[in-house]
Design a protein around this motif. Structure first.
Motif, PDB file in Angstrom:
ATOM      1  N   GLY A 316       0.818  -1.211   0.000  1.00 49.37           N
ATOM      2  CA  GLY A 316       0.000   0.000   0.000  1.00 49.37           C
ATOM      3  C   GLY A 316       0.847   1.255   0.000  1.00 49.37           C
ATOM      4  O   GLY A 316       0.613   2.193  -0.785  1.00 49.37           O
ATOM      5  N   MET A 317       1.857   1.300   0.870  1.00 47.84           N
ATOM      6  CA  MET A 317       2.725   2.479   0.913  1.00 47.84           C
ATOM      7  C   MET A 317       3.609   2.555  -0.331  1.00 47.84           C
ATOM      8  O   MET A 317       3.966   3.644  -0.787  1.00 47.84           O
ATOM      9  N   GLY A 318       3.962   1.388  -0.891  1.00 44.15           N
ATOM     10  CA  GLY A 318       4.710   1.404  -2.141  1.00 44.15           C
ATOM     11  C   GLY A 318       3.891   1.984  -3.282  1.00 44.15           C
ATOM     12  O   GLY A 318       4.411   2.734  -4.115  1.00 44.15           O
ATOM     13  N   ALA A 319       2.600   1.656  -3.315  1.00 43.78           N
ATOM     14  CA  ALA A 319       1.720   2.217  -4.338  1.00 43.78           C
ATOM     15  C   ALA A 319       1.593   3.727  -4.182  1.00 43.78           C
ATOM     16  O   ALA A 319       1.600   4.479  -5.164  1.00 43.78           O
ATOM     17  N   LEU A 321       3.883   5.702  -2.800  1.00 46.89           N
ATOM     18  CA  LEU A 321       5.162   6.271  -3.220  1.00 46.89           C
ATOM     19  C   LEU A 321       5.280   6.278  -4.744  1.00 46.89           C
ATOM     20  O   LEU A 321       5.775   7.252  -5.340  1.00 46.89           O
ATOM     21  N   HIS A 322       4.817   5.206  -5.371  1.00 46.21           N
ATOM     22  CA  HIS A 322       4.892   5.093  -6.831  1.00 46.21           C
ATOM     23  C   HIS A 322       4.059   6.169  -7.517  1.00 46.21           C
ATOM     24  O   HIS A 322       4.492   6.742  -8.523  1.00 46.21           O
ATOM     25  N   ARG A 323       2.881   6.458  -6.972  1.00 49.84           N
ATOM     26  CA  ARG A 323       1.987   7.421  -7.612  1.00 49.84           C
ATOM     27  C   ARG A 323       2.166   8.853  -7.105  1.00 49.84           C
ATOM     28  O   ARG A 323       2.158   9.807  -7.886  1.00 49.84           O
ATOM     29  N   ALA A 324       2.346   9.002  -5.783  1.00 47.29           N
ATOM     30  CA  ALA A 324       2.418  10.359  -5.210  1.00 47.29           C
ATOM     31  C   ALA A 324       3.845  10.872  -5.095  1.00 47.29           C
ATOM     32  O   ALA A 324       4.061  12.072  -4.913  1.00 47.29           O
ATOM     33  N   GLY A 325       4.814   9.976  -5.147  1.00 48.33           N
ATOM     34  CA  GLY A 325       6.205  10.392  -5.080  1.00 48.33           C
ATOM     35  C   GLY A 325       6.742  10.610  -3.683  1.00 48.33           C
ATOM     36  O   GLY A 325       7.887  11.030  -3.520  1.00 48.33           O
ATOM     37  N   THR A 326       5.939  10.330  -2.658  1.00 47.53           N
ATOM     38  CA  THR A 326       6.379  10.503  -1.276  1.00 47.53           C
ATOM     39  C   THR A 326       5.553   9.611  -0.356  1.00 47.53           C
ATOM     40  O   THR A 326       4.425   9.250  -0.696  1.00 47.53           O
ATOM     41  N   VAL A 327       6.148   9.261   0.787  1.00 47.99           N
ATOM     42  CA  VAL A 327       5.396   8.581   1.841  1.00 47.99           C
ATOM     43  C   VAL A 327       5.573   9.336   3.157  1.00 47.99           C
ATOM     44  O   VAL A 327       5.437   8.759   4.227  1.00 47.99           O
ATOM     45  N   LYS A 328       5.868  10.618   3.073  1.00 51.35           N
ATOM     46  CA  LYS A 328       5.964  11.446   4.269  1.00 51.35           C
ATOM     47  C   LYS A 328       4.552  11.803   4.732  1.00 51.35           C
ATOM     48  O   LYS A 328       3.750  12.356   3.972  1.00 51.35           O
ATOM     49  N   ALA A 329       4.248  11.488   5.984  1.00 54.03           N
ATOM     50  CA  ALA A 329       2.907  11.760   6.508  1.00 54.03           C
ATOM     51  C   ALA A 329       2.564  13.235   6.427  1.00 54.03           C
ATOM     52  O   ALA A 329       1.402  13.600   6.208  1.00 54.03           O
ATOM     53  N   GLU A 331       3.184  15.220   4.134  1.00 52.95           N
ATOM     54  CA  GLU A 331       2.912  15.652   2.765  1.00 52.95           C
ATOM     55  C   GLU A 331       1.732  14.912   2.145  1.00 52.95           C
ATOM     56  O   GLU A 331       1.412  15.140   0.984  1.00 52.95           O
ATOM     57  N   LEU A 332       1.116  14.001   2.903  1.00 52.13           N
ATOM     58  CA  LEU A 332       0.026  13.199   2.366  1.00 52.13           C
ATOM     59  C   LEU A 332      -1.295  13.572   3.033  1.00 52.13           C
ATOM     60  O   LEU A 332      -1.361  14.437   3.882  1.00 52.13           O
ATOM     61  N   GLY A 333      -2.333  12.838   2.661  1.00 51.81           N
ATOM     62  CA  GLY A 333      -3.670  13.075   3.191  1.00 51.81           C
ATOM     63  C   GLY A 333      -4.664  13.257   2.062  1.00 51.81           C
ATOM     64  O   GLY A 333      -4.361  13.869   1.030  1.00 51.81           O
ATOM     65  N   GLY A 334      -5.850  12.693   2.226  1.00 58.76           N
ATOM     66  CA  GLY A 334      -6.895  12.854   1.220  1.00 58.76           C
ATOM     67  C   GLY A 334      -6.743  11.962   0.006  1.00 58.76           C
ATOM     68  O   GLY A 334      -7.476  12.121  -0.974  1.00 58.76           O
ATOM     69  N   LEU A 335      -5.840  10.995   0.045  1.00 62.48           N
ATOM     70  CA  LEU A 335      -5.605  10.164  -1.133  1.00 62.48           C
ATOM     71  C   LEU A 335      -6.727   9.166  -1.391  1.00 62.48           C
ATOM     72  O   LEU A 335      -6.779   8.565  -2.463  1.00 62.48           O
ATOM     73  N   PHE A 336      -7.626   8.980  -0.422  1.00 62.72           N
ATOM     74  CA  PHE A 336      -8.734   8.038  -0.644  1.00 62.72           C
ATOM     75  C   PHE A 336      -9.604   8.477  -1.809  1.00 62.72           C
ATOM     76  O   PHE A 336     -10.288   7.652  -2.427  1.00 62.72           O
ATOM     77  N   ARG A 337      -9.566   9.756  -2.148  1.00 62.94           N
ATOM     78  CA  ARG A 337     -10.401  10.269  -3.235  1.00 62.94           C
ATOM     79  C   ARG A 337      -9.958   9.725  -4.591  1.00 62.94           C
ATOM     80  O   ARG A 337     -10.803   9.491  -5.471  1.00 62.94           O
ATOM     81  N   ALA A 403      -2.031   8.751   5.563  1.00 61.45           N
ATOM     82  CA  ALA A 403      -1.815   8.594   4.126  1.00 61.45           C
ATOM     83  C   ALA A 403      -3.060   8.934   3.317  1.00 61.45           C
ATOM     84  O   ALA A 403      -2.976   9.623   2.290  1.00 61.45           O
ATOM     85  N   PHE A 404      -4.233   8.487   3.792  1.00 61.68           N
ATOM     86  CA  PHE A 404      -5.431   8.570   2.955  1.00 61.68           C
ATOM     87  C   PHE A 404      -6.484   9.549   3.465  1.00 61.68           C
ATOM     88  O   PHE A 404      -7.393   9.910   2.716  1.00 61.68           O
ATOM     89  N   PHE A 405      -6.401   9.949   4.716  1.00 58.51           N
ATOM     90  CA  PHE A 405      -7.431  10.833   5.278  1.00 58.51           C
ATOM     91  C   PHE A 405      -6.759  12.083   5.853  1.00 58.51           C
ATOM     92  O   PHE A 405      -6.151  12.832   5.106  1.00 58.51           O
ATOM     93  N   SER A 406      -6.848  12.313   7.142  1.00 56.50           N
ATOM     94  CA  SER A 406      -6.221  13.468   7.782  1.00 56.50           C
ATOM     95  C   SER A 406      -6.581  14.734   7.013  1.00 56.50           C
ATOM     96  O   SER A 406      -7.723  14.892   6.569  1.00 56.50           O
TER      97      SER A 406
END
Length: 575
Positions: A316-319, A321-329, A331-337, A403-406
Motif C-alpha cells: 500500500g505504501m509502495g503504491a 510512493l509510486h503514484r504520489a512520489g512521497t510517503v511522508k505523513a 505531505e500526504l492526506g486525502g488520497l482516498f479520493r 496517508a489517505f485521510f487526515s
C-alpha cells in the motif's frame, strides 16, 4: 508427480529463475519466470506424500550436507515463503529492471534454502546469499542515501554470517557434528556466536537499526520483498536452534515495546512500518523463548500471517510512493479520493496487524499471548499487551489515517497499477481467509508444528481484544483532538545507531590522526637514520675519507702479511 521430485528442494526453482532473469534481456520472459518459478517451487513442495523428507544429502570432506529437510517446523515457513515470492512477482510486473528481478528471485530462493537446510554449513551458504542478493534491492533505488544504507546493510549481514560460521566451526570442534538442530546456549561459545549471528537478522534490540535504515531506502517493490524473508528466516532459525531459551522471552518483550515510541513520532510511513516490523518480531521471539508447543505454534502462525499483512502494508505504501512520489505523513492526506482500492486494501492490512477479530493477526497473536500467560511470564505478558495497543496506534491507525485521510494534501495521484492492485487484493483475501471462523484458521493451525486443537474464538478472548482495541482507538482520538498527539513534521528521529555511528566516527578520526602522527614520526626517524648512515659512508668513502688517508708502510706490510696467511690457510684447507 514422480517420486524423484519429492527430494528436490523448492529453493532451486527460485534460484534457477534468478539466474535466468539475470541472463534474459526480455522483460516479458523475466516476468513470466517470476510468476512461474514460485508455482514450480510449490509443486516441488507438495510432491512429498508425507513430511519428514530429507533430500539433497551428500558427503564431502567427511562432512554430511543436507539441502532439503521438510518437517513440521520448516513446513509453514517454506509454504509462506513460496506464497510471498508469488505475490512479489505479481506486484513487480510493471517494473523493467533486470537487476531487481534477478535479485528478488535469488533472495527468495536463498531464504527458502536456509529454511530447508539440515546442516550448519548449508545454512551458512544460503544465509550469506540472502545478504548479497537482497542488498541490490536497496542499491537499485539509486540515491546516495540508498547506496550508503546498502553498504551498512551488507556489512552488518556479512557480520551475521561470519558469527554464524564461527559458531558452527566451534560447535563442530566441540561435538563433531554440524547438524542444524536444537543448539541452545548451554554449549558455550558456539551457542552464543550462533545466537548473536541469528539475533542480528532477527533485529534484536541494539542490533536492529539496519532494518529501519535499509527498508525505507529500498525501491518500491524492494521494500515489499525485503519485508518477507530475512527476519522470518531468523525466527525460524531461533525456533530450530534455541526454542525454550528464557532470555528470548525478555528480548522479545523489549522488542515489542520500544519501537512503539519511535513509530508514533516518525514521519516517513515506510519507516513506521519498519519499526512496526520490529514490534511484531518481538512477539515471535518471545514465543520462541517460551518454547512450549503452543508458543512455537504461535511463533510459526504469527510469522505466516505477518508476512502477508506486512507485505500488504508495504504494498500500500509502495503504491502511494509510486503514484504520489512521497510517503511522508506531513505531505500526504486525502488520497482516498483518487486511490480508493489502495485505501481499502491498506486498511485491511492495518486491521490485520492490529489483531482485530476475524482477521489473520488475531488468530496468530492469540496463541503467543495465551502461552506467555500460561507459563507465568506476567511482566512480559503485560509488555505484549501494551505493545498490542501500540501497534494499533502506529500501524492500525496512523498509516491509513495520515496517508489517505487526515488533512487534504490536494494531491490526486492515479490509482495504483492493476498488477499492484491484484497483489494487494490476494493478500487482503488471505488476511480474511486465515482468520475465517469456519475453516480458515483451522487450516492455518493444521500446518503448524504441533497438533493442539486451540480455539482463539472464545468469548473472553474476543471481548478482551475488542476492549483493548476500543481503548487504544479512543486514546488516539482524544490525543489527536486535544493536540497532544505528536504532529507530523519533517525531521530525523535519532535511534540507538546514533551512538555507535558517532562513536565509530570518533574512533575512525582518532585512528586516522594517530596513524598520521605515527607515520610522521616514522618518516622523521627514517630521515634521521638516512642522514646518519650517509654521513658515516661519506666518512669512509669520501675522497677525504678514511680510505684515502695516508697509511704508514710498516702497518701496511703487517696487514698484507696477515691477509696472505689467511689466504694460505684457506687454500690448504680446501686442498
Amino acid at each position: 508427480m514422480p517420486e524423484i521430485f519429492a527430494h528436490i528442494s523448492p529453493a532451486w526453482a527460485l534460484m534457477l529463475s534468478g539466474l535466468l532473469c539475470m541472463l534474459s534481456p526480455s522483460h516479458h520472459v523475466r516476468k513470466a519466470l517470476m510468476i512461474a518459478a514460485p508455482v514450480v517451487a510449490f509443486l516441488l513442495f507438495v510432491a512429498p506424500s508425507t513430511l519428514g523428507v530429507s533430500g539433497g544429502t551428500f558427503e564431502m570432506m567427511g562432512i554430511e550436507f543436507s539441502t532439503y529437510r521438510l518437517d513440521r517446523l520448516s513446513y509453514p515457513f517454506g509454504l509462506i515463503f513460496i506464497i510471498a515470492a508469488f505475490l512479489n512477482g505479481i506486484y513487480a510486473l510493471h517494473e523493467r529492471n533486470r537487476l531487481t528481478d534477478s535479485a528478488a528471485q535469488f533472495y527468495a530462493g536463498s531464504a527458502l534454502g536456509a529454511v530447508f537446510a539440515g546442516d550448519m554449513l548449508t545454512l551458512f551458504v544460503f544465509w550469506e546469499i540472502t545478504a548479497i542478493s537482497s542488498v541490490f534491492l536497496i542499491w537499485a533505488n539509486g540515491t546516495s542515501a540508498s547506496i550508503a544504507a546498502g553498504m551498512r546493510y551488507l556489512a552488518i549481514h556479512v557480520l551475521s554470517g561470519v558469527l554464524l560460521m564461527a559458531g558452527a566451526l566451534v560447535l563442530w570442534g566441540d561435538t563433531g557434528s554440524l547438524a542444524f538442530n536444537n543448539i541452545g546456549l548451554d554449549v558455550g561459545l558456539a551457542g552464543w556466536l550462533i545466537f548473536i549471528g541469528i539475533g542480528i537478522k532477527a533485529a534484536f534490540p541494539f542490533l536492529h537499526n539496519w532494518l529501519q535504515d535499509s527498508y525505507p531506502n529500498a525501491t518500491v517493490t524492494g521494500a515489499v520483498v525485503l519485508s518477507a524473508f530475512t527476519t522470518k528466516m531468523a525466527i525460524y532459525a531461533l525456533a530450530r536452534g534455541f526454542a525454550g531459551e528464557e532470555i528470548l522471552v525478555w528480548i522479545g518483550a523489549i522488542m515489542t515495546v520500544f519501537p512503539v515510541f519511535f513509530a508514533v513520532v516518525e514521519n516517513d510511513l515506510r519507516k513506521v512500518l519498519a519499526y512496526s516490523l520490529n514490534n511484531q518480531l518481538g512477539f515471535m521471539v518471545c514465543a520462541v523463548g517460551v518454547g512450549t508447543a503452543l508458543a512455537i505454534n504461535g511463533a510459526a502462525a504469527h510469522a505466516f500471517a505477518h508476512i502477508i499483512y506486512k507485505a500488504l502494508l508495504f504494498m500500500g505504501m509502495g503504491a502511494v510512493l509510486h503514484r504520489a512520489g512521497t510517503v511522508k505523513a506531513s505531505e500526504l492526506g486525502g488520497l482516498f479520493r483518487s486511490m480508493p482500492y489502495t485505501t481499502v486494501f491498506t486498511i485491511i492490512g492495518a486491521l490485520s496487524i492490529s489483531a482485530f477479530p476475524f482477521l489473520s493477526g488475531f488468530v496468530a497473536k492469540a496463541m503467543t499471548m495465551s502461552a506467555t500467560a500460561q507459563e507465568g511470564y506476567i511482566i512480559p505478558w503485560l509488555m505484549l499487551l501494551f505493545a498490542s495497543a501500540g501497534v494499533l496506534e502506529h500501524s492500525g491507525i496512523k498509516i491509513p489515517y495520515f496517508a489517505f485521510f487526515s488533512h487534504d494534501s490536494k494531491r490526486r495521484p492515479a490509482e495504483a497499477p492493476f498488477n499492484m492492485l491484484v497483489a494487494m487484493g490476494i493478500a487482503s483475501a488471505l488476511c480474511i481467509f486465515l482468520a475465517w471462523p469456519f475453516g480458515g484458521y483451522q487450516w492455518l493451525y493444521s500446518i503448524l508444528p504441533n497438533d493442539l486443537g486451540y480455539n482463539p474464538y472464545t468469548a473472553d478472548h474476543v471481548l478482551t481484544q475488542y476492549q483493548l482495541l476500543i481503548a487504544a482507538t479512543a486514546a488516539f482520538v482524544i490525543l489527536r483532538m486535544s493536540g497532544l498527539y505528536p504532529s507530523e513534521r519533517r525531521g530525523t528521529i535519532l535511534d540507538f545507531d546514533w551512538i555507535y555511528r558517532k562513536f565509530g566516527y570518533g574512533v575512525v578520526r582518532w585512528l586516522t590522526a594517530m596513524l598520521g602522527r605515527l607515520g610522521g614520526h616514522a618518516e622523521h626517524g627514517m630521515e634521521a637514520r638516512s642522514r646518519l648512515w650517509n654521513k658515516r659512508m661519506q666518512a669512509v668513502f669520501h675522497p677525504a675519507g678514511a680510505l684515502s688517508r695516508a697509511v704508514p708502510s710498516g702497518s701496511l706490510a703487517i696487514w698484507t702479511t696477515v691477509l696472505l696467511a689467511v689466504a694460505l690457510i684457506i687454500a690448504y684447507r680446501a686442498g
